[in-house]
Design an enzyme around this catalytic site. Structure first.
Site, PDB file in Angstrom:
ATOM      1  N   GLU A  68      17.305 -14.160  24.234  1.00 43.77           N
ATOM      2  CA  GLU A  68      18.052 -14.633  25.395  1.00 43.77           C
ATOM      3  C   GLU A  68      17.657 -16.046  25.801  1.00 43.77           C
ATOM      4  O   GLU A  68      18.512 -16.824  26.239  1.00 43.77           O
ATOM      5  CB  GLU A  68      17.838 -13.680  26.576  1.00 43.77           C
ATOM      6  CG  GLU A  68      18.492 -12.316  26.404  1.00 43.77           C
ATOM      7  CD  GLU A  68      17.652 -11.315  25.632  1.00 43.77           C
ATOM      8  OE1 GLU A  68      18.107 -10.174  25.420  1.00 43.77           O
ATOM      9  OE2 GLU A  68      16.519 -11.694  25.230  1.00 43.77           O
ATOM     10  N   LYS A  78      18.659   4.362   9.815  1.00 45.45           N
ATOM     11  CA  LYS A  78      19.129   4.775  11.123  1.00 45.45           C
ATOM     12  C   LYS A  78      20.157   5.893  10.954  1.00 45.45           C
ATOM     13  O   LYS A  78      21.041   5.812  10.105  1.00 45.45           O
ATOM     14  CB  LYS A  78      19.750   3.575  11.843  1.00 45.45           C
ATOM     15  CG  LYS A  78      19.903   3.727  13.332  1.00 45.45           C
ATOM     16  CD  LYS A  78      20.320   2.407  13.954  1.00 45.45           C
ATOM     17  CE  LYS A  78      20.426   2.510  15.466  1.00 45.45           C
ATOM     18  NZ  LYS A  78      20.808   1.225  16.075  1.00 45.45           N
ATOM     19  N   ARG A 127      15.225 -12.350  31.283  1.00 43.56           N
ATOM     20  CA  ARG A 127      14.262 -12.809  30.284  1.00 43.56           C
ATOM     21  C   ARG A 127      14.379 -14.307  30.018  1.00 43.56           C
ATOM     22  O   ARG A 127      13.502 -14.898  29.390  1.00 43.56           O
ATOM     23  CB  ARG A 127      14.465 -12.032  28.983  1.00 43.56           C
ATOM     24  CG  ARG A 127      14.260 -10.531  29.121  1.00 43.56           C
ATOM     25  CD  ARG A 127      14.787  -9.760  27.925  1.00 43.56           C
ATOM     26  NE  ARG A 127      14.021 -10.023  26.734  1.00 43.56           N
ATOM     27  CZ  ARG A 127      13.271  -9.133  26.095  1.00 43.56           C
ATOM     28  NH1 ARG A 127      13.183  -7.909  26.554  1.00 43.56           N
ATOM     29  NH2 ARG A 127      12.629  -9.438  25.002  1.00 43.56           N
TER      30      ARG A 127
END
Length: 641
Positions: free
Chosen positions: A371, A285, A399
């Site tokens: 979640e 990244k 979610r």
């Protein structure tokens, strides 16, 4: 505007068809130019940077090898798709990213045929790609579906649910595991690259398939032994046994920044795959931009910045963010109560729980992008007498709605929900707006739903939630900075379901929930100037309502207006229902509700979004005057009357 980089190769590539005319040896230069263009563009617009820099070579390779858009390329989340946008006909608009009328910061179907599936929430790509792949198989179409998913997104159960059904796609599904953080099995130079090319090659796959067929004819014990030996040998070499068990042919790990490794592997996958296949690609990244590589967050999300130094533009000094106020308040509560703990779903810094983790590492839990698990985990803690705060963005809590209902509300467990980013969110647009939490939580029995009007109220609400053991309770607060009010040294425990009057009048009543209170005050100033004496109330609670206060306001004022930063079905609907149940509508009451419009609002500056939604002071005034059938020169707004 900073100088744009010199990009002679990129200048002749507008679409993947142009890209495929290049020679393989030209691709490293193209990737370098593409990386410079991404850096230059995001320095102007701000946005997600580190993730896109990490997939530059992978993006080039995928579009070079596969026949996009006939082969559908689906990016998980989509915040790493800026290089993809540049290569798919949108370079001329790349400096409009995340701006009103500009390009979305995520993939979006309406934007390009090269965005077959919109994504801004994590872990959906494999399920979507499976749908595309099966549809192609059923329709007899030749296209493959390629899902690019990060290792962080693989922490969500949905990814494995999709992989468990991947056999239905046959050889039309390719999953690219972009491993850019907690590397599952890091590449080990030339040997790793050789193994990846070998096990993805046609001869190897053909020999293996032949041996598998022979093994099936063996007696069962020998067949099982042969299968286990094959899995063990390949697992020792590559680390892919888990994916093999889920029905994927595993290839990797491959260096995601080495095009000489990527191209032959992807070509083999394209031409030789005998079933769903997973390619494990290791990337870095922030790759190629020193400030991003050196930063702890790899410049995941950035403001406008100077390309040379990497220094980001600083916002002018002002009040603390609501997130910071929540974090400080929660740390204060945890100092007083050892049973308070905190849970986040892969957003410790976004929710402010990184501060809590530093103070109480044993009581802070980052469960990853999960979640559903976060909510039920919190329910288990609450059932054992602890006081969990589940800090999740409003849009992400959607979610886990079944868990909120089944595991928390029905059992009346005292889980505390801290809903960050409630309401409109500016540049992140519709996918991240917290538009629906008042509606989906205040409709549930046993729930208490609060909305903070300012920093002081948020501090009181954190304290109130910490002491509330009678059932589930939620507090919502927006993105961005507070209003600048003083934060109380000693928080107050609010009476559940009790609002407050912040301004007293006689003719008009504005009933506000949350941070629209400041606009309600401005509207009251305008109305008073027109001779319309105005009361402003901060209801504080969407559930339970302060029925005594609301009844008094509705029966003593000629016009009443509710205002909230939430969708239809929220505060306004509850007040209307109460008024109907108590016969107040029959008395000729002029009651109007202001709320978010029944659309998904695109990204824009917050003040423009509020004006479009009809949630600013001018819109309130226009609504009141319309209800009274009066006009005033200079009053504008898009409110519903």
């Amino acid at each position: 505007m900073p100088d744009r980089p010199t990009t002679p190769l990129l200048d002749i590539v507008d679409t993947p068809q142009d890209l495929r005319r290049l020679k393989p040896e030209q691709l490293p230069q193209l990737a370098a130019e593409l990386r410079e263009e991404v850096i230059s563009a995001v320095s102007v617009t701000g946005g997600h940077l580190g993730a896109g820099l990490g997939v530059v070579e992978l993006t080039v390779a995928l579009h070079y090898v596969f026949d996009t858009p006939r082969d559908t390329l689906i990016w998980d989340v989509g915040h790493q798709a800026y290089p993809h946008k540049i290569l798919t006909g949108r370079r001329s608009r790349i400096r409009t990213l995340r701006q009103g009328g500009g390009l979305s910061g995520f993939t979006r179907r309406a934007e390009s045929e090269y965005d077959p599936f919109g994504a801004a929430h994590s872990s959906t790509s494999i399920s979507a790609a499976l749908g595309f792949a099966v549809a192609n198989r059923l329709a007899g179409e030749p296209g493959k579906a390629i899902a690019v998913i990060g290792d962080g997104a693989m922490s969500a159960g949905m990814a494995y649910e999709a992989m468990n059904n991947a056999q239905a796609a046959g050889n039309r599904l390719v999953v690219i595991l972009n491993d850019n953080d907690m590397s599952i099995a890091p590449p080990v130079g030339a040997l790793s690259a050789y193994l990846a090319r070998l096990i993805s090659s046609g001869p190897f796959i053909s020999v293996r398939e032949t041996l598998k067929k022979l093994a099936r004819r063996m007696p069962r014990p020998l067949h099982q032994a042969a299968r286990k030996a094959d899995e063990f040998a390949r697992g020792m070499a590559t680390g892919g046994t888990l994916f093999e068990e889920l029905g994927f042919y595993y290839v990797g790990p491959v260096d995601g920044h080495n095009l000489e490794q990527l191209l032959p592997v992807l070509e083999n996958v394209r031409d030789e795959a005998h079933g769903p296949i997973l390619v494990h690609v290791v990337t870095k990244k922030g790759k190629g931009y020193a400030p991003a590589e050196a930063a702890a967050d790899k410049y995941h999300g950035v403001q406008k910045f100077d390309v040379v130094s990497g220094v980001q533009a600083k916002a002018p000094p002002g009040p603390p963010s609501y997130t910071a106020v929540f974090a400080d308040a929660l740390v204060g509560e945890a100092k007083r109560d050892p049973k308070i703990c905190a849970i986040t779903a892969a957003m410790p810094s976004g929710t402010g729980l990184d501060k809590f983790e530093k103070a109480f590492p044993d009581r802070c839990f980052d469960v990853g992008i999960a979640e559903q698990h976060a909510v039920t985990f919190a329910a288990g803690l609450a059932a054992q007498g602890f006081r969990p705060f589940c800090a999740i963005y409003s849009t992400f809590l959607q979610r886990a709605y079944d868990q909120v209902v089944h595991d928390v509300a029905i059992q009346n467990l005292p889980v505390r929900f801290a809903l960050d980013r409630a309401g409109l969110v500016g540049a992140d647009g519709a996918t991240h707006a917290g538009s629906f939490d008042i509606t989906y939580l205040a409709s549930l029995p046993n729930f208490v739903v609060m909305a903070a009007a300012d920093e002081a109220e948020l501090t009181h609400m954190v304290h109130t939630a910490a002491l509330h053991d009678a059932g589930p309770i939620a507090l919502r607060y927006p993105r961005g900075n507070g209003t600048g009010v003083a934060i109380p040294a000693v928080p107050e425990r609010l009476e559940i379901g009790r609002g407050r009057i912040v301004r007293e009048g006689k003719k008009v009543a504005i009933l506000s929930l949350g941070t629209r209170l400041e606009e309600a005050r401005k509207a009251a100033d305008q109305l008073d100037a027109l001779g319309l004496s105005t009361t402003v109330a901060d209801l504080r609670f969407a559930k339970p309502l302060d029925e005594a206060l609301i009844r008094r306001l509705l029966t003593s004022h000629e016009v009443a207006v509710t205002i909230e930063e939430g969708s239809i079905g929220g505060l306004g609907a509850h007040v209307l229902t109460m008024a109907s149940d108590q016969g107040l509508i029959d008395a000729g009451l002029k009651l109007r509700t202001l709320r978010l419009p029944d659309i998904f609002q695109d990204q824009d500056k917050p003040e423009r979004q509020y004006a479009e939604a009809g949630l600013d002071a001018d819109a309130i005034v226009k609504t009141v005057l319309s209800a009274l059938r009066r006009n005033s020169v200079g009053v504008v707004g898009g409110a519903r009357a």
